[in-house]
Design an enzyme around this catalytic site. Structure first.
Site, PDB file in Angstrom:
ATOM      1  N   LYS A 313       0.858  -1.197   0.000  1.00  0.00           N
ATOM      2  CA  LYS A 313       0.000   0.000   0.000  1.00  0.00           C
ATOM      3  C   LYS A 313       0.893   1.245   0.000  1.00  0.00           C
ATOM      4  CE  LYS A 313      -2.571   2.841   3.310  1.00  0.00           C
ATOM      5  NZ  LYS A 313      -3.182   2.903   4.661  1.00  0.00           N
ATOM      6  N   TYR A 413      -9.405  -0.372   1.060  1.00  0.00           N
ATOM      7  CA  TYR A 413     -10.578   0.001   1.861  1.00  0.00           C
ATOM      8  C   TYR A 413     -10.271   1.157   2.813  1.00  0.00           C
ATOM      9  CZ  TYR A 413     -11.979  -4.549   0.071  1.00  0.00           C
ATOM     10  OH  TYR A 413     -12.245  -5.609  -0.750  1.00  0.00           O
ATOM     11  N   HIS A 414      -9.294   1.962   2.469  1.00  0.00           N
ATOM     12  CA  HIS A 414      -8.913   3.098   3.311  1.00  0.00           C
ATOM     13  C   HIS A 414      -9.298   4.415   2.646  1.00  0.00           C
ATOM     14  CE1 HIS A 414      -5.552   0.424   5.277  1.00  0.00           C
ATOM     15  NE2 HIS A 414      -6.777   0.055   5.611  1.00  0.00           N
ATOM     16  N   TYR A 415     -10.426   4.435   1.940  1.00  0.00           N
ATOM     17  CA  TYR A 415     -10.831   5.657   1.244  1.00  0.00           C
ATOM     18  C   TYR A 415     -11.176   6.754   2.245  1.00  0.00           C
ATOM     19  CZ  TYR A 415     -15.297   3.135   1.799  1.00  0.00           C
ATOM     20  OH  TYR A 415     -16.359   2.415   2.287  1.00  0.00           O
TER      21      TYR A 415
END
Length: 480
Positions: A313, A413-415
């Site tokens: 990431k 999924y870290h928006y």
């Protein structure tokens, strides 16, 4: 705690918190007031998800807990370092544990160090360059703990939680003698579509606090009349405040992973180890978890238990997009673009991160979990055949690190973004241009904090709850 069907048609509170997730629960628990839970799901060429459950992302994620870096506290305008530390501890005392040992995770840990992600920092909650074991939401029995566990701190006589309640609109009135909007209540539906209204009591420090997440909070502001004028006009929404920056600055940290088939069984383990590189890439691993294992089994004949995933990431990211509503139904998803890897620096970080993963796979420490006759090129070719996303792909073999990042991009999924601090909200998280309304959640973030944002967002909810209560007490003492 009640089903929303049991809610009064009209009710009154000192605070109304919209959202029962990572920030909303610690915030509402601290304020000892009222909390509504809103939810949904969406996609953008890359499969994504939006939790529909009390506890938000803490109820469905990989359970990895690591505090944000000091830069986050500066960006989030959290100036009281003592309160930051105490807020983290308040969370950790209830829902964070040291993970159980795993042979695969231990090999990953040693392999990252061997690949140059140094020093070895052992076990730590802190964000520090090197390789470490972080906290977990799973206890020694494998039981998940979530932000809902923090409700044990609450006074049940002063906190009401309505489940399966979908807030459709924030209500406004104007100050006497002025045209400045004042948030005064919300309209919400229960699970059988009955409408209810909740109002503030009208005290000077009463507030509505929006904690519906990076998709829900900007969406609800627009549905309530605060947002870009062309969207409000297009959907015939009465303008409360023209605010062109609502929905802007949407970011999602891309995820690229590599599945490594193993000649020996891999013990199932959620994310425990992280390599925090000096070039802005975070590397984590999941042992034998069935993310795309069914596809691997179907396409290649491997057992889902015989392998694991190493994930990369980039921090930030620099690339960004925007959120727009598509209709006025709050239960439907807004349209979101994130423009993954639009900015070259994100792609550069990904390529360096994938290269570090390949060094880890080839390390002596990780050798027991890799077939000796399988080269990293073989592993990358295998992964190129897996259905990582919904994008059209012409390549079925590995070409370059950069192309691998582009072809296999997924979401972490870290928006975040859409109601960014200093753009939509002020340093106290109050919405510019209106009164009695704050946004406190991931939508306010400029960048995703640390390796995984949930620790920082949990802390933010507690920190701001204590801060808001302090402001109320100070105001009442001043009057007396």
């Amino acid at each position: 705690m009640h089903e929303a069907t049991k809610a009064p048609k009209i009710s009154f509170y000192d605070y109304i918190v919209i959202g029962g997730g990572t920030s909303g629960i610690p915030l509402a628990t601290t304020l000892h007031v009222s909390n509504f839970s809103c939810t949904a799901v969406r996609a953008d060429g890359v499969l994504n998800a939006r939790p529909r459950v009390l506890g938000g992302g803490t109820s469905v994620n990989a359970g990895f807990y690591s505090r944000g870096e000091s830069k986050f506290n500066q960006e989030a305008r959290l100036t009281d370092e003592s309160l930051v530390h105490k807020s983290y501890q308040w969370i950790e005392n209830v829902m964070v544990f040291k993970p159980q040992d795993s042979n695969w995770q231990s090999a990953l840990h040693a392999g990252l160090v061997e690949a140059g992600v140094t020093p070895d920092n052992g076990f730590s909650y802190d964000h520090i360059i090197g390789t470490k074991v972080a906290g977990s939401l799973f206890d020694e029995h494998g039981t998940r703990h979530t932000s809902a566990d923090l409700l044990q701190y609450a006074n049940p006589k002063r906190l009401t939680v309505f489940l399966h309640a979908t807030v459709g609109k924030i209500l406004f009135k104007t100050h006497s003698g002025t045209s400045r909007p004042l948030a005064s209540g919300v309209v919400f539906e229960d699970s059988v579509k009955n409408k209810h209204m909740a109002f503030l009591k009208g005290g000077e420090k009463d507030e509505i606090i929006l904690s519906a997440g990076a998709l829900g909070s900007p969406q609800l502001l627009v549905l309530s009349g605060i947002g870009p004028k062309e969207q409000l006009d297009a959907h015939k929404i009465s303008v409360v405040l023209e605010q062109p920056l609502v929905g802007k600055g949407m970011k999602d940290n891309p995820q690229n992973l590599i599945f490594i088939p193993s000649p020996i069984a891999v013990d199932q383990s959620p994310t425990q180890v992280v390599g925090i590189t000096g070039f802005g890439s975070y590397i984590e691993g999941i042992g034998a978890l069935n993310l795309i294992s069914a596809d691997i089994s179907a396409y290649q004949g491997f057992s889902p238990q015989m392998g694991g995933f190493i994930i990369e990431k980039p921090n930030g990211p620099a690339s960004m997009g925007e959120l727009r509503i598509e209709n006025v139904n709050p239960a439907n998803n807004p349209s979101v673009t994130f423009n993954y890897f639009k900015e070259p620096e994100d792609l550069h970080k990904c390529a360096n991160g994938i290269n570090t993963i390949l060094k880890t796979i080839e390390s002596k420490s990780f050798s027991n979990f890799k077939y000796a006759n399988m080269t990293v090129k073989d592993i990358l070719d295998l992964n190129m055949k897996l259905p990582m996303n919904m994008r059209a792909r012409s390549n079925t073999h590995y070409i370059s690190l950069e192309q691998y990042c582009l072809d296999t991009v997924m979401t972490m999924y870290h928006y975040h973004g859409g109601c960014q601090i200093e753009r939509v909200v002020d340093p106290e998280y109050k919405v510019f241009g209106v009164d009695a309304l704050r946004v406190i959640d991931g939508s306010t973030l400029l960048n995703s904090p640390g390796t995984n944002p949930q620790a920082s967002l949990l802390m933010l909810g507690r920190y701001m709850g204590v801060t808001i209560l302090g402001q109320r007490v100070a105001s009442e003492n001043y009057k007396n």
